[in-house]
Design a protein around this motif. Structure first.
Motif, PDB file in Angstrom:
ATOM      1  N   ASN A   1       0.822  -1.215   0.000  1.00 25.04           N
ATOM      2  CA  ASN A   1       0.000   0.000   0.000  1.00 25.04           C
ATOM      3  C   ASN A   1       0.859   1.271   0.000  1.00 25.04           C
ATOM      4  OD1 ASN A   1      -2.491   1.283  -0.127  1.00 25.04           O
ATOM      5  ND2 ASN A   1      -2.642   1.503   2.089  1.00 25.04           N
ATOM      6  N   ILE A   2       1.920   1.245  -0.775  1.00 27.98           N
ATOM      7  CA  ILE A   2       2.759   2.431  -0.968  1.00 27.98           C
ATOM      8  C   ILE A   2       2.980   2.607  -2.464  1.00 27.98           C
ATOM      9  CG2 ILE A   2       3.924   2.234   1.267  1.00 27.98           C
ATOM     10  CD1 ILE A   2       6.304   0.969  -0.164  1.00 27.98           C
ATOM     11  N   SER A   3       3.576   3.726  -2.841  1.00 26.41           N
ATOM     12  CA  SER A   3       3.780   3.966  -4.266  1.00 26.41           C
ATOM     13  C   SER A   3       5.012   3.217  -4.759  1.00 26.41           C
ATOM     14  CB  SER A   3       3.951   5.463  -4.531  1.00 26.41           C
ATOM     15  OG  SER A   3       5.204   5.902  -4.059  1.00 26.41           O
ATOM     16  N   PRO A   4       5.046   2.850  -6.031  1.00 26.76           N
ATOM     17  CA  PRO A   4       6.220   2.164  -6.597  1.00 26.76           C
ATOM     18  C   PRO A   4       7.500   2.991  -6.442  1.00 26.76           C
ATOM     19  CG  PRO A   4       4.359   1.959  -8.077  1.00 26.76           C
ATOM     20  CD  PRO A   4       3.951   2.925  -7.011  1.00 26.76           C
ATOM     21  N   SER A   5       7.381   4.313  -6.601  1.00 29.38           N
ATOM     22  CA  SER A   5       8.579   5.154  -6.507  1.00 29.38           C
ATOM     23  C   SER A   5       9.168   5.119  -5.096  1.00 29.38           C
ATOM     24  CB  SER A   5       8.240   6.600  -6.896  1.00 29.38           C
ATOM     25  OG  SER A   5       7.243   7.131  -6.034  1.00 29.38           O
ATOM     26  N   TYR A   6       8.290   5.083  -4.091  1.00 27.51           N
ATOM     27  CA  TYR A   6       8.790   5.040  -2.714  1.00 27.51           C
ATOM     28  C   TYR A   6       9.419   3.681  -2.409  1.00 27.51           C
ATOM     29  CZ  TYR A   6       8.901   5.624   2.352  1.00 27.51           C
ATOM     30  OH  TYR A   6       9.308   5.716   3.657  1.00 27.51           O
ATOM     31  N   LEU A   7       8.825   2.616  -2.915  1.00 25.16           N
ATOM     32  CA  LEU A   7       9.405   1.289  -2.726  1.00 25.16           C
ATOM     33  C   LEU A   7      10.782   1.205  -3.382  1.00 25.16           C
ATOM     34  CD1 LEU A   7       9.197  -1.628  -1.763  1.00 25.16           C
ATOM     35  CD2 LEU A   7       7.980  -2.176  -3.886  1.00 25.16           C
ATOM     36  N   SER A   8      10.891   1.764  -4.564  1.00 25.86           N
ATOM     37  CA  SER A   8      12.181   1.782  -5.255  1.00 25.86           C
ATOM     38  C   SER A   8      13.226   2.555  -4.452  1.00 25.86           C
ATOM     39  CB  SER A   8      12.011   2.411  -6.640  1.00 25.86           C
ATOM     40  OG  SER A   8      13.246   2.515  -7.307  1.00 25.86           O
ATOM     41  N   TYR A   9      12.784   3.684  -3.883  1.00 25.98           N
ATOM     42  CA  TYR A   9      13.682   4.510  -3.062  1.00 25.98           C
ATOM     43  C   TYR A   9      14.152   3.726  -1.839  1.00 25.98           C
ATOM     44  CZ  TYR A   9      14.727   7.865   0.667  1.00 25.98           C
ATOM     45  OH  TYR A   9      15.301   8.518   1.719  1.00 25.98           O
ATOM     46  N   LEU A  10      13.228   3.017  -1.183  1.00 24.23           N
ATOM     47  CA  LEU A  10      13.579   2.262   0.017  1.00 24.23           C
ATOM     48  C   LEU A  10      14.591   1.162  -0.290  1.00 24.23           C
ATOM     49  CD1 LEU A  10      10.186   1.857   1.938  1.00 24.23           C
ATOM     50  CD2 LEU A  10      12.099   3.350   2.491  1.00 24.23           C
TER      51      LEU A  10
ATOM     52  N   GLU B   1      17.948   1.076   1.710  1.00 25.21           N
ATOM     53  CA  GLU B   1      18.122   0.071   2.748  1.00 25.21           C
ATOM     54  C   GLU B   1      18.915  -1.156   2.290  1.00 25.21           C
ATOM     55  OE1 GLU B   1      17.190   0.795   5.732  1.00 25.21           O
ATOM     56  OE2 GLU B   1      16.080   2.606   5.205  1.00 25.21           O
ATOM     57  N   CYS B   2      18.871  -1.486   0.993  1.00 29.74           N
ATOM     58  CA  CYS B   2      19.500  -2.723   0.511  1.00 29.74           C
ATOM     59  C   CYS B   2      20.717  -2.476  -0.390  1.00 29.74           C
ATOM     60  CB  CYS B   2      18.483  -3.566  -0.258  1.00 29.74           C
ATOM     61  SG  CYS B   2      17.005  -3.944   0.712  1.00 29.74           S
ATOM     62  N   ASN B   3      21.000  -1.195  -0.634  1.00 33.28           N
ATOM     63  CA  ASN B   3      22.139  -0.821  -1.498  1.00 33.28           C
ATOM     64  C   ASN B   3      22.063  -1.463  -2.885  1.00 33.28           C
ATOM     65  OD1 ASN B   3      23.463   0.803   0.448  1.00 33.28           O
ATOM     66  ND2 ASN B   3      24.231  -1.046   1.464  1.00 33.28           N
ATOM     67  N   ARG B   4      20.857  -1.683  -3.355  1.00 29.93           N
ATOM     68  CA  ARG B   4      20.648  -2.195  -4.716  1.00 29.93           C
ATOM     69  C   ARG B   4      19.224  -1.843  -5.127  1.00 29.93           C
ATOM     70  NH1 ARG B   4      21.048  -8.541  -3.420  1.00 29.93           N
ATOM     71  NH2 ARG B   4      22.253  -7.755  -1.677  1.00 29.93           N
ATOM     72  N   ASN B   5      18.988  -1.858  -6.420  1.00 30.58           N
ATOM     73  CA  ASN B   5      17.631  -1.528  -6.852  1.00 30.58           C
ATOM     74  C   ASN B   5      16.723  -2.760  -6.767  1.00 30.58           C
ATOM     75  OD1 ASN B   5      17.812  -3.040  -9.300  1.00 30.58           O
ATOM     76  ND2 ASN B   5      18.866  -1.323 -10.273  1.00 30.58           N
ATOM     77  N   PHE B   6      15.458  -2.534  -6.916  1.00 34.62           N
ATOM     78  CA  PHE B   6      14.454  -3.587  -6.735  1.00 34.62           C
ATOM     79  C   PHE B   6      14.660  -4.758  -7.690  1.00 34.62           C
ATOM     80  CE2 PHE B   6      10.341  -5.380  -7.985  1.00 34.62           C
ATOM     81  CZ  PHE B   6       9.831  -5.789  -6.764  1.00 34.62           C
ATOM     82  N   VAL B   7      14.897  -4.445  -8.970  1.00 33.69           N
ATOM     83  CA  VAL B   7      15.041  -5.499  -9.989  1.00 33.69           C
ATOM     84  C   VAL B   7      16.252  -6.372  -9.691  1.00 33.69           C
ATOM     85  CG1 VAL B   7      15.459  -5.942 -12.433  1.00 33.69           C
ATOM     86  CG2 VAL B   7      13.867  -4.138 -11.740  1.00 33.69           C
ATOM     87  N   ASP B   8      17.374  -5.755  -9.297  1.00 34.00           N
ATOM     88  CA  ASP B   8      18.572  -6.535  -8.963  1.00 34.00           C
ATOM     89  C   ASP B   8      18.301  -7.490  -7.813  1.00 34.00           C
ATOM     90  OD1 ASP B   8      20.234  -5.588 -10.883  1.00 34.00           O
ATOM     91  OD2 ASP B   8      21.072  -3.971  -9.667  1.00 34.00           O
ATOM     92  N   TYR B   9      17.570  -6.975  -6.803  1.00 31.71           N
ATOM     93  CA  TYR B   9      17.270  -7.799  -5.633  1.00 31.71           C
ATOM     94  C   TYR B   9      16.427  -9.015  -6.035  1.00 31.71           C
ATOM     95  CZ  TYR B   9      15.644  -9.161  -0.997  1.00 31.71           C
ATOM     96  OH  TYR B   9      15.380  -9.860   0.152  1.00 31.71           O
ATOM     97  N   ILE B  10      15.400  -8.800  -6.862  1.00 36.39           N
ATOM     98  CA  ILE B  10      14.515  -9.886  -7.315  1.00 36.39           C
ATOM     99  C   ILE B  10      15.292 -10.895  -8.149  1.00 36.39           C
ATOM    100  CG2 ILE B  10      12.518 -10.468  -8.742  1.00 36.39           C
ATOM    101  CD1 ILE B  10      11.653  -9.111  -6.243  1.00 36.39           C
ATOM    102  N   ASN B  11      16.054 -10.393  -9.132  1.00 37.28           N
ATOM    103  CA  ASN B  11      16.775 -11.288 -10.051  1.00 37.28           C
ATOM    104  C   ASN B  11      17.812 -12.128  -9.316  1.00 37.28           C
ATOM    105  OD1 ASN B  11      15.340 -10.585 -12.325  1.00 37.28           O
ATOM    106  ND2 ASN B  11      16.776  -8.971 -12.936  1.00 37.28           N
ATOM    107  N   GLN B  12      18.489 -11.510  -8.355  1.00 32.66           N
ATOM    108  CA  GLN B  12      19.510 -12.258  -7.623  1.00 32.66           C
ATOM    109  C   GLN B  12      18.874 -13.401  -6.831  1.00 32.66           C
ATOM    110  OE1 GLN B  12      22.508  -9.872  -6.024  1.00 32.66           O
ATOM    111  NE2 GLN B  12      23.662 -11.578  -5.148  1.00 32.66           N
ATOM    112  N   LEU B  13      17.735 -13.142  -6.201  1.00 31.82           N
ATOM    113  CA  LEU B  13      17.044 -14.204  -5.467  1.00 31.82           C
ATOM    114  C   LEU B  13      16.593 -15.317  -6.417  1.00 31.82           C
ATOM    115  CD1 LEU B  13      14.779 -12.342  -2.853  1.00 31.82           C
ATOM    116  CD2 LEU B  13      16.862 -13.650  -2.423  1.00 31.82           C
ATOM    117  N   LYS B  14      16.061 -14.931  -7.577  1.00 33.71           N
ATOM    118  CA  LYS B  14      15.598 -15.926  -8.558  1.00 33.71           C
ATOM    119  C   LYS B  14      16.754 -16.798  -9.048  1.00 33.71           C
ATOM    120  CE  LYS B  14      11.493 -13.545 -10.418  1.00 33.71           C
ATOM    121  NZ  LYS B  14      10.518 -14.650 -10.299  1.00 33.71           N
ATOM    122  N   ILE B  15      17.899 -16.169  -9.307  1.00 32.46           N
ATOM    123  CA  ILE B  15      19.054 -16.926  -9.813  1.00 32.46           C
ATOM    124  C   ILE B  15      19.597 -17.852  -8.738  1.00 32.46           C
ATOM    125  CG2 ILE B  15      21.401 -16.737 -10.736  1.00 32.46           C
ATOM    126  CD1 ILE B  15      18.996 -15.955 -12.622  1.00 32.46           C
TER     127      ILE B  15
END
Length: 547
Positions: free
Chosen positions: A466-475, A479-493
């Motif tokens: 329940n937040i905006s995509p831009s704010y999630l991307s910012y977080l 907090e994770c020192n990487r962007n959202f897509v990198d975090y998802i792809n790394q977990l998938k791989i």
């Protein structure tokens, strides 16, 4: 019967024969009267008078519980329009005469109770009642006119005080109203500053309690004014100051003003534990001088703003100490960077620079308050744009209330204190944001792990939180020192590697199991994070498990 005024009559006597005789002695309807009730004692009579409000009361003086005189006196206390005709015997004739002093319209000896005499007494009562109502109406109209005239004068003065010299031609009617009231014959303006430092836990008072405190202070100020000045108008009441104009007073010497101040201060402290300061302009004697008077008011406010002097007389202040304007554009730029990065140290530095600038520039009161309003508005807009609405709502109060509080700040010390409070509020807001951000990131990570075998997007995770995509991307970046897509792809791989190690699935099967559109794209992403293709990875683990 034609519709006409009917007078309501109450009969009071403890002798039933007298009551019966009164009812049938005359034709009540013929003289526009209606008997609404009867009573046999004073207590019962007063109850009926309160409940039914008769116009005329015919009352025996010698009745039980309360005598007729007591009924007359008490009735007059809550309804002065009721007209009394007293019934009496020879032995209490002197009491009947006393009743006339309490505004009874007539008295009748019971031994002389004749139709003609009773009719004449009632006609006298009707005439007296009409006269009283007419007088009351005149008094009400005069009171209404006086009240509204004062209101017109007050509103006209406020319009003039809030205008500039260039507006004088558009305020012709307002000037005429004030002149007709004699305001401009001799006048000065006084500002009363209300301080509450002596009240224990004043900051814990509810809004209702604070309003009560202000109302009590208003009452005190009004009463003291009445004792010292015959002609004055309270122009504006605020929670921290009161503005008044004093006109046509013979004594405006400093010692008299000091005496007024001492009385006001002592009364306020003794009753409410509040303290007050005052500032007053010089006395002016012409309409054309009103803008000079207004300018003096601004100058004494500026002087009090920096000096907190108990009594400020215009001729005792130095106006060369205060500047008109100053530049905060650099501070705004620094504040923008500090707010968007939530950098506590930088935020503190920005507010320290702001305070130093105000102290060194020494701006006029309104300029300093305008600066604070600009800083506050910029802060609100910037923090709201960061899209943590819940944390924002929890940290910051209603903006309108804050602006009103700013406008009521009385001294430079108050302004500096307000700036420090804003600084602390922002720091606390940052701590709250950090806490909520950690919670959001943890929730996002849990959701991603549970749905790692689906096609996850920034929008789908943001909708879940329940937040905006831009704010999630910012977080994620913060907090994770990487962007959202990198975090998802790394977990998938990583999960793909686990599946490949099991040697139970083909490469294209794993690609679809993890939500990739096709094996080609899966291979491309796999190579990006592992440096080899899935096929090369399988070849290596067949020969060497320590890939």
């Amino acid at each position: 019967m034609d519709k006409k005024l009917i007078y309501k009559v109450l009969l009071v006597d403890d002798e039933l024969i007298i009551l019966s005789g009164l009812k049938f002695l005359i034709n009540w309807e013929a003289i526009s009267c209606e008997i609404i009730d009867t009573a046999s004692n004073g207590q019962e009579a007063l109850r009926i008078i309160k409940e039914q409000s008769p116009d005329i009361v015919i009352c025996d003086i010698n009745i039980p519980v309360f005598d007729g005189l007591e009924v007359l006196k008490q009735a007059n206390e809550f309804n002065k329009n009721i007209v009394f005709i007293m019934l009496t015997n020879h032995q209490d004739f002197h009491l009947a005469q006393q009743a006339l002093k309490y505004k009874a319209v007539d008295y009748i000896l019971k031994t002389n109770l004749q139709p003609k005499l009773l009719t004449q007494a009632i006609e006298n009562a009707q005439h007296e009642l009409n006269k009283r109502k007419k007088i009351n109406k005149i008094d009400f109209v005069e009171s209404y006119i006086n009240k509204n005239e004062k209101k017109m004068v007050k509103n006209s003065l406020l319009n003039i005080l809030n205008s500039t010299v260039n507006d004088r031609y558009s305020l012709v009617e307002q000037f005429k109203i004030c002149e007709s009231a004699g305001i401009f014959e001799s006048y000065s303006i006084m500002q009363i500053y209300i301080n509450n430092p002596d009240i224990v836990n004043i900051n814990l008072f509810s809004a209702e309690d604070k309003n009560k405190l202000v109302e009590c202070e208003k009452d005190i100020i009004n009463k003291i004014f009445k004792n010292f000045f015959e002609h004055y108008i309270i122009l504006d009441y605020g929670s921290s100051s009161v503005l008044a104009i004093i006109s046509n007073h013979p004594n405006m010497e400093k010692e008299y003003i000091r005496h007024f101040y001492r009385k006001l201060l002592t009364t306020s402290k003794n009753i409410l534990e509040t303290s007050v300061d005052i500032a007053i302009t010089q006395v002016f004697n012409a309409r054309k001088d009103i803008y000079s008077c207004i300018e003096q008011l601004k100058q004494i406010n500026n002087f009090y703003y920096y000096n907190n002097t108990n009594i400020v007389f215009y001729d005792e202040i130095n106006q060369k100490l205060y500047n008109g304007s100053f530049d905060i554009s650099n501070i705004i730029n620094d504040l923008s960077k500090a707010l968007t990065t939530h950098n506590t140290e930088n935020i503190n530095n920005v507010f320290e620079k702001l305070i130093d600038l105000l102290i060194s520039s020494k701006p006029k009161k309104q300029n300093a308050i305008n600066c604070c309003i600009r800083i506050y508005n910029y802060t609100m807009v910037t923090l709201q744009s960061l899209d943590n609405q819940k944390a924002f709502n929890e940290s910051f109060s209603n903006s309108a209330d804050t602006i009103n509080k700013l406008m009521s700040l009385g001294t430079f010390e108050d302004v500096i204190l307000w700036i420090k409070e804003l600084n602390n509020t922002i720091i606390n807001y940052n701590l709250l944001v950090a806490s909520k951000s950690n919670n959001l990131i943890n929730s996002a990570k849990e959701f991603i792990l549970e749905h790692i075998d689906t096609k996850l997007t920034l929008n789908s995770v943001a909708n879940y939180l329940n937040i905006s995509p831009s704010y999630l991307s910012y977080l994620f970046k913060k907090e994770c020192n990487r962007n959202f897509v990198d975090y998802i792809n790394q977990l998938k791989i990583e999960k793909a590697c686990n599946l490949l190690n099991k040697k139970q699935y083909l490469i294209y099967e794993i690609a679809y199991m993890l939500g990739f559109d096709n094996a080609y794209y899966f291979t491309k992403i796999f190579r990006k994070y592992k440096g080899v293709t899935p096929k090369e990875y399988l070849q290596k683990i067949n020969g060497d498990l320590n890939v």
